[in-house]
Design a protein around this motif. Structure first.
Motif, short mmCIF file in Angstrom:
data_model
loop_
_atom_site.label_atom_id
_atom_site.label_comp_id
_atom_site.label_asym_id
_atom_site.label_seq_id
_atom_site.Cartn_x
_atom_site.Cartn_y
_atom_site.Cartn_z
N TYR A 169 -42.20 11.88 -7.53
CA TYR A 169 -40.87 12.19 -8.07
C TYR A 169 -40.89 12.21 -9.60
CZ TYR A 169 -36.06 11.45 -9.57
OH TYR A 169 -34.85 11.56 -10.23
N ALA A 170 -41.50 11.19 -10.21
CA ALA A 170 -41.57 11.13 -11.67
C ALA A 170 -42.33 12.32 -12.22
CB ALA A 170 -42.22 9.82 -12.10
N LEU A 171 -43.44 12.66 -11.61
CA LEU A 171 -44.24 13.80 -12.06
C LEU A 171 -43.42 15.10 -11.99
CD1 LEU A 171 -46.86 15.41 -12.66
CD2 LEU A 171 -47.39 15.22 -10.24
N LEU A 172 -42.69 15.28 -10.91
CA LEU A 172 -41.97 16.54 -10.70
C LEU A 172 -40.70 16.65 -11.53
CD1 LEU A 172 -42.44 16.64 -6.83
CD2 LEU A 172 -43.45 18.26 -8.46
N THR A 173 -40.09 15.53 -11.87
CA THR A 173 -38.83 15.58 -12.61
C THR A 173 -38.99 15.33 -14.10
OG1 THR A 173 -38.39 13.24 -12.11
CG2 THR A 173 -37.50 14.91 -10.58
N ARG A 174 -39.96 14.48 -14.50
CA ARG A 174 -40.20 14.20 -15.92
C ARG A 174 -41.70 14.14 -16.16
NH1 ARG A 174 -36.03 9.21 -17.18
NH2 ARG A 174 -34.60 9.67 -15.45
N PRO A 175 -42.37 15.27 -16.09
CA PRO A 175 -43.84 15.26 -16.19
C PRO A 175 -44.36 14.68 -17.49
CG PRO A 175 -42.97 17.50 -16.34
CD PRO A 175 -41.83 16.63 -15.90
N GLY A 176 -43.58 14.72 -18.55
CA GLY A 176 -44.02 14.19 -19.83
C GLY A 176 -43.88 12.69 -19.97
N ALA A 177 -43.32 12.02 -18.97
CA ALA A 177 -43.12 10.58 -19.06
C ALA A 177 -44.44 9.83 -19.09
CB ALA A 177 -42.26 10.08 -17.90
N PHE A 178 -45.46 10.39 -18.43
CA PHE A 178 -46.81 9.82 -18.42
C PHE A 178 -47.79 10.96 -18.59
CE2 PHE A 178 -44.15 6.84 -16.18
CZ PHE A 178 -44.59 5.60 -16.62
N ALA A 179 -48.99 10.63 -19.06
CA ALA A 179 -50.01 11.66 -19.27
C ALA A 179 -50.74 11.99 -17.98
CB ALA A 179 -51.00 11.20 -20.33
N ARG A 180 -50.83 11.01 -17.06
CA ARG A 180 -51.55 11.19 -15.79
C ARG A 180 -50.78 10.46 -14.69
NH1 ARG A 180 -57.72 11.90 -16.06
NH2 ARG A 180 -57.93 13.16 -17.96
N TYR A 181 -51.00 10.91 -13.47
CA TYR A 181 -50.29 10.33 -12.33
C TYR A 181 -51.28 10.11 -11.19
CZ TYR A 181 -45.99 11.70 -14.72
OH TYR A 181 -44.97 11.83 -15.64
N ALA A 182 -51.07 9.00 -10.46
CA ALA A 182 -51.91 8.68 -9.30
C ALA A 182 -50.99 8.26 -8.16
CB ALA A 182 -52.90 7.58 -9.63
N ALA A 183 -50.88 9.11 -7.14
CA ALA A 183 -50.02 8.86 -5.98
C ALA A 183 -50.90 8.47 -4.80
CB ALA A 183 -49.19 10.10 -5.66
N ILE A 184 -50.75 7.24 -4.33
CA ILE A 184 -51.61 6.70 -3.28
C ILE A 184 -50.79 6.54 -2.00
CG2 ILE A 184 -53.22 4.89 -2.66
CD1 ILE A 184 -53.86 6.52 -5.29
N SER A 185 -51.25 7.16 -0.91
CA SER A 185 -50.57 7.08 0.39
C SER A 185 -49.06 7.28 0.25
CB SER A 185 -50.86 5.73 1.06
OG SER A 185 -52.23 5.53 1.26
N PRO A 186 -48.62 8.33 -0.44
CA PRO A 186 -47.18 8.51 -0.68
C PRO A 186 -46.42 8.67 0.63
CG PRO A 186 -48.37 10.52 -1.20
CD PRO A 186 -49.41 9.47 -0.97
N SER A 187 -45.24 8.08 0.69
CA SER A 187 -44.43 8.07 1.92
C SER A 187 -43.65 9.38 2.06
CB SER A 187 -43.48 6.87 1.91
OG SER A 187 -44.21 5.66 1.88
N ILE A 188 -44.39 10.47 2.21
CA ILE A 188 -43.76 11.78 2.38
C ILE A 188 -42.85 11.79 3.60
CG2 ILE A 188 -44.23 14.24 2.79
CD1 ILE A 188 -45.00 13.28 -0.02
N TRP A 189 -43.20 11.01 4.64
CA TRP A 189 -42.45 10.98 5.89
C TRP A 189 -41.01 10.52 5.69
CZ3 TRP A 189 -40.24 6.34 6.85
CH2 TRP A 189 -40.78 5.21 6.22
N TRP A 190 -40.73 9.74 4.62
CA TRP A 190 -39.41 9.11 4.50
C TRP A 190 -38.29 10.15 4.48
CZ3 TRP A 190 -35.66 9.11 0.60
CH2 TRP A 190 -34.62 8.20 0.80
N ASP A 191 -38.44 11.17 3.67
CA ASP A 191 -37.48 12.30 3.66
C ASP A 191 -38.24 13.48 3.09
OD1 ASP A 191 -35.45 14.15 3.36
OD2 ASP A 191 -33.96 12.65 2.74
N GLU A 192 -39.07 14.10 3.94
CA GLU A 192 -39.93 15.18 3.47
C GLU A 192 -39.11 16.33 2.89
OE1 GLU A 192 -43.53 18.14 5.01
OE2 GLU A 192 -42.72 16.60 6.36
N GLY A 193 -37.97 16.63 3.51
CA GLY A 193 -37.14 17.71 2.99
C GLY A 193 -36.67 17.45 1.58
#
Length: 278
Positions: A169-193
Motif C-alpha cells: 500500500y505504501a509503495l503504491l500510494t506514496r512511492p517516494g516515502a522510502f527508497a526500497r520496499y520489501a513485502a514478505i508474505s503479504p496478506s493479499i487474501w484479506w481484501d484482494e479487490g
C-alpha cells in the motif's frame, strides 16, 4: 489473520522474548524506546558501530518490530554491518498487537478517513493505513533517526503478513516515502479487490523504487483447516506478476522453500538485509 470465530494461532499470542538484547552483538549497538504517538509505540534500534558515512547510515524499517527483533540474531546483523535497523512495534509485551496492526496495516475505503469494521475479523477495525503511514513517516521516523545520522535516500520499508500488505500500500500510494520496499508474505487474501484497486489507481511510476517480495511455499491462513499447501499462494503470485503491467514495477520475487507463514519473517532477513544495505 485467523478465521472468524477462532482464537488465533499460537504465535499471535506469543510473548516477545527479545533475546538479542541480552546477547553480545559485535556489529551493532542495540537500544529501545517508547514513542508517544498514536496508540503508543516501541522502537527497537540497531545502530552500526563505528563512524557513519558522510551521508549517514542506510536504514531498514521493520514493521511489527516486537516480532521482527524477536527473530533477529547477531549472525543476521553481521550480514549488514553498515545498516541501521529500526523495528516499529507497539506498546505490548507480545510479538504482535493483533487488533492495532489490523487497523494500521489495511487500506482505507470509502469517504472520510476510510476506517470501517474489519470484514474478516469480527470486533476489529480496519482501514487506517493512510493515517499510520503519516505516523510512520512523521513522529516515528523522527524518533528513530534522532538516534543516529541517516541517509534519507537509503530508507527501506519491510513488512510481513498484514505488514507486507501495508508495504505494498505504501509503495503504491506514496512511492517516494522510502527508497526500497520489501513485502514478505503479504496478506493479499484479506481484501484482494481493494489492494488491486489501489494498484489500479497508482498508474505507471516514472521511477519505480525497487521491490523485493518473498513468501513460503507451505503457507496457509493462520487458523485455517487442512494441511499446508504445496506451493506459494496463487493470489499473491498473480498480484506480484500483475504489478509489472500496472505501475511499471519489476518486483524481485523469492519463494522460500519449506517455510510456513510465521517462518518467513526470519527466512526473509538474509535476503532483505543486503537488499536494504545496497
Amino acid at each position: 489473520m485467523q478465521g472468524a470465530g477462532r482464537v488465533g494461532p499460537d504465535h499471535a499470542r506469543k510473548a516477545a522474548a527479545l533475546r538479542i538484547f541480552g546477547q553480545p552483538v559485535a556489529t551493532h549497538r542495540l537500544s529501545q524506546m517508547a514513542v508517544n504517538a498514536g496508540p503508543g509505540h516501541r522502537l527497537f534500534l540497531a545502530v552500526p558501530r563505528g563512524a557513519p558515512p558522510v551521508a549517514g547510515w542506510p536504514i531498514l524499517y521493520l514493521l511489527d518490530g516486537n516480532a521482527a527483533f524477536d527473530f533477529l540474531t547477531p549472525d543476521l546483523l553481521a550480514l549488514a554491518p553498515g545498516l541501521m535497523l529500526a523495528g516499529v512495534g507497539y506498546d505490548t509485551d507480545r510479538q504482535f498487537a493483533r487488533e492495532q496492526r489490523t487497523l494500521d496495516f489495511t487500506a482505507p475505503e470509502g469517504p472520510g478517513d476510510g476506517i470501517r469494521p474489519d470484514p474478516v475479523h469480527p470486533g476489529r477495525m480496519a482501514g487506517g493505513a493512510a493515517l499510520f503511514l503519516d505516523r510512520l513517516t512523521g513522529p516515528l521516523r523522527q524518533a528513530a533517526e534522532a538516534a543516529a545520522p541517516v541517509d534519507p535516500a537509503r530508507r527501506t520499508l519491510w513488512g510481513h503478513s498484514f505488514g507486507g500488505l501495508f508495504t505494498l500500500y505504501a509503495l503504491l500510494t506514496r512511492p517516494g516515502a522510502f527508497a526500497r520496499y520489501a513485502a514478505i508474505s503479504p496478506s493479499i487474501w484479506w481484501d484482494e479487490g481493494l489492494i488491486r484497486r489501489v494498484a489500479d489507481s497508482a498508474g505507471r511510476m516514472a521511477a519505480p523504487p525497487p521491490l523485493l517480495a518473498a513468501l513460503g511455499d507451505r503457507e496457509k491462513r493462520s487458523g485455517s483447516d487442512g494441511p499446508p499447501p504445496d506451493g506459494p499462494a496463487p493470489a499473491t503470485m498473480r498480484f506480484l506478476a500483475d504489478l509489472r503491467d500496472r505501475p511499471g514495477l519489476s518486483p524481485q520475487v523469492h519463494v522460500l522453500p519449506g517455510l510456513v507463514h510465521i517462518e518467513t519473517i526470519a527466512g526473509s532477513l538474509p535476503l532483505v538485509l543486503p537488499f536494504a544495505a545496497a
